[in-house]
Motif scaffolding. Structure first.
Motif, PDB file in Angstrom:
ATOM      1  N   ASN A  94     -15.992  -9.797  48.420  1.00 14.27           N
ATOM      2  CA  ASN A  94     -14.998  -8.915  47.841  1.00 14.27           C
ATOM      3  C   ASN A  94     -14.975  -7.939  48.437  1.00 14.27           C
ATOM      4  O   ASN A  94     -15.581  -7.696  49.865  1.00 14.27           O
ATOM      5  N   THR A  95     -13.959  -6.708  48.576  1.00 13.86           N
ATOM      6  CA  THR A  95     -14.081  -5.434  48.928  1.00 13.86           C
ATOM      7  C   THR A  95     -15.394  -4.880  49.341  1.00 13.86           C
ATOM      8  O   THR A  95     -15.613  -4.457  50.537  1.00 13.86           O
ATOM      9  N   HIS A 124     -13.448   4.896  45.788  1.00 12.49           N
ATOM     10  CA  HIS A 124     -14.462   4.309  44.752  1.00 12.49           C
ATOM     11  C   HIS A 124     -15.605   4.017  45.321  1.00 12.49           C
ATOM     12  O   HIS A 124     -16.049   4.246  46.488  1.00 12.49           O
ATOM     13  N   GLN A 204      -6.573  -1.811  46.709  1.00  2.00           N
ATOM     14  CA  GLN A 204      -5.569  -1.662  45.820  1.00  2.00           C
ATOM     15  C   GLN A 204      -4.066  -1.698  46.435  1.00  2.00           C
ATOM     16  O   GLN A 204      -3.160  -1.680  45.714  1.00  2.00           O
ATOM     17  N   HIS A 226      -9.426 -11.492  43.988  1.00  2.29           N
ATOM     18  CA  HIS A 226      -8.970 -11.284  42.818  1.00  2.29           C
ATOM     19  C   HIS A 226      -7.974 -10.400  42.204  1.00  2.29           C
ATOM     20  O   HIS A 226      -7.365 -10.490  41.228  1.00  2.29           O
TER      21      HIS A 226
HETATM   22  N1  PMP Z   1     -11.910  -0.089  46.006  1.00  2.00           N
HETATM   23  C1  PMP Z   1     -10.828   0.180  45.428  1.00  2.00           C
HETATM   24  C2  PMP Z   1     -10.096   1.368  45.557  1.00  2.00           C
HETATM   25  C3  PMP Z   1     -11.008  -0.375  44.061  1.00  2.00           C
HETATM   26  O1  PMP Z   1      -9.996  -0.103  43.255  1.00  2.00           O
HETATM   27  C4  PMP Z   1     -11.789  -1.818  43.595  1.00  2.00           C
HETATM   28  C5  PMP Z   1     -12.134  -2.307  42.535  1.00  2.00           C
HETATM   29  N2  PMP Z   1     -11.791  -1.631  41.372  1.00  2.00           N
HETATM   30  C6  PMP Z   1     -12.791  -1.705  45.044  1.00  2.00           C
HETATM   31  C7  PMP Z   1     -12.879  -1.003  45.994  1.00  2.00           C
HETATM   32  C8  PMP Z   1     -14.072  -2.686  44.804  1.00  2.00           C
HETATM   33  O2  PMP Z   1     -13.350  -4.151  44.634  1.00  2.00           O
HETATM   34  P1  PMP Z   1     -14.311  -5.309  44.361  1.00  2.00           P
HETATM   35  O3  PMP Z   1     -14.927  -5.106  42.942  1.00  2.00           O
HETATM   36  O4  PMP Z   1     -13.339  -6.298  44.266  1.00  2.00           O
HETATM   37  O5  PMP Z   1     -15.426  -5.369  45.345  1.00  2.00           O
END
Ligand code: PMP
Length: 409
Positions: A94-95, A124, A204, A226
């Motif tokens: 994921n990110t 975030h 996003q 996702h």
């Molecule tokens: N960066 C931003 C701006 C997000 O909105 C999110 C998810 N809310 C994330 C990072 C983290 O994403 P993930 O939980 O899929 O790793």
């Protein structure tokens, strides 16, 4: 609804038939995760029914099929974000993992005592905590670019905080709280003049607008499957081609080596050196189905559709004098989400009452505690849109908020 045929799209998403508390589901929590169209759901079964085998390792038919599908997925993602080379596409979870990857590998190698890492106050936690780790380990400084009076990123503050000391600028493309879309091209251009590298958190933005990493010019770009109709557990890290040899592996283990001796190892060429262990082959293959679906509708159409929803939503919510909105006033400056609070009511209570009406929104700090402190609020409610939302969903939200008001008055 002039950009997308929402009625038709809704039919592709079986989960929209779920009736929470007997009510019609109004799903407005797309910034947290998106729902999946039937094509994506079917692709999950297809992988295990027709393709499953470990990749690269075995000389049999299925392994060759699976390896081919996995590499085709890499090629598809490369095209989707317009990267120059497949080797630049690394599959992660994921990110969050993509950003941690760069922090632990590139960051721990290239950021040293006295250097600075420049973030924005709206990041975030996924784009803050990894850099706090590097800053602490390397005795580097951590600085935050602030917002202007309209809740946009202050480019004046950014320019003032840029200096030769800054080795990395890590910035979100679109805020998951304010919806602001940062001028990442300009930020990258300025940062590069100082010799700093640029990481973009695209969690996003990728699901909602066309992305061209070559045009942005960034060094690293991270996003999650996702949040773009794909499955959980697959993410992408883009590493610009000229940095591929400068980024050490993050994890070490099977399939990422060239030679292994008792005391040392040499690594395979990228992207393999970045993907230790058995990768999420199914996730990568299913992500292709999500990209196919998104491209069938068209990212520009999706972006414009959400722009219409946002404009309508902002206008309707501004009419509610008991609602406080966060983010720029002008819909043109932001993506498709609205953060707000209802006067005198805790955000969790707002979300709970909306849930009783079948409306799914998020409440809380949205993993952005420094931003919450900056805004002077403990939490907000957030309604976030995607291609299957329409004006009726927003009307339902507004009616739900009137009920909240009545309940607590
Ligand atoms: N960066 C931003 C701006 C997000 O909105 C999110 C998810 N809310 C994330 C990072 C983290 O994403 P993930 O939980 O899929 O790793």
């Amino acid at each position: 609804m002039k950009y997308v045929d929402v009625e038709k799209i809704k039919k592709d998403f079986p989960i929209l038939n779920v009736k929470p508390h007997g009510k019609k589901l109004i799903y407005l929590d797309n910034a947290a995760t998106t729902q999946k169209p039937i094509e994506v759901i079917k692709a999950m079964d297809k992988y295990y029914e027709e393709l499953n085998a470990n990749v690269y390792r075995s000389p049999h038919y299925l392994s060759a099929l699976s390896t081919q599908a996995y590499e085709e997925a890499r090629e598809r993602v490369k095209k989707f974000i317009n990267a120059k080379r497949e080797e630049s596409i690394v599959f992660t979870r994921n990110t969050t993992e993509s950003i941690n990857f760069i922090a632990y590998s590139w960051g721990m190698k290239h950021i040293n005592e006295g250097d600075e890492i420049l973030l924005t106050i709206a990041e975030h936690h996924s784009n803050i905590l990894p850099w706090q780790m590097v800053a602490e380990a390397k005795k580097a400084g951590l600085k935050y670019v602030h917002l202007d009076e309209n809740f946009r990123l202050s480019m004046k503050d950014f320019k003032e905080k840029m200096s030769d000391k800054v080795k990395l600028v890590a910035v979100q493309h679109m805020s998951n709280v304010l919806g602001i879309i940062n001028p990442v091209e300009e930020i990258t251009h300025i940062a590069h003049k100082y010799g700093a590298k640029v990481l973009i958190d695209g969690a996003q933005s990728v699901p909602h607008m066309p992305i061209d990493v070559q045009r942005i010019g960034c060094d690293f770009f991270a996003f999650s499957g996702h949040k773009m109709l794909g499955p959980m557990g697959i993410g992408v890290l883009y590493i610009k081609e000229d940095l591929l040899s400068d980024v050490p592996p993050f994890l070490r283990g099977g399939e990422m080596i060239d030679e292994v001796f008792e005391d040392r190892a040499t690594f395979a060429p990228p992207p393999l050196k970045f993907e230790a262990g058995t990768p999420n082959v199914k996730g990568a293959c299913v992500l292709v189905s999500a990209i196919d679906y998104i491209e069938k509708i068209g990212l520009s159409n999706i972006h414009n559709h959400e722009g219409e929803l946002l404009e309508y939503g902002l206008q309707k919510m501004k009419e509610l004098d008991f609602v406080k909105l966060y983010g720029p006033n002008d819909a043109k400056e932001r993506g498709g989400l609205i953060s707000f609070n209802v006067e005198g009511v805790h955000p969790h209570d707002v979300a709970t009452i909306l849930d009783e009406e079948g409306i799914a929104v998020r409440s809380g700090h949205h993993c952005c505690l420094p931003l919450m402190r900056y805004l002077g609020v403990p939490a907000t409610v957030r309604a976030s849109f995607y291609l299957y939302n329409d004006f009726d969903d927003i009307d339902a939200l507004v009616e739900g908020l009137k009920k909240v008001r009545k309940w607590f008055k």
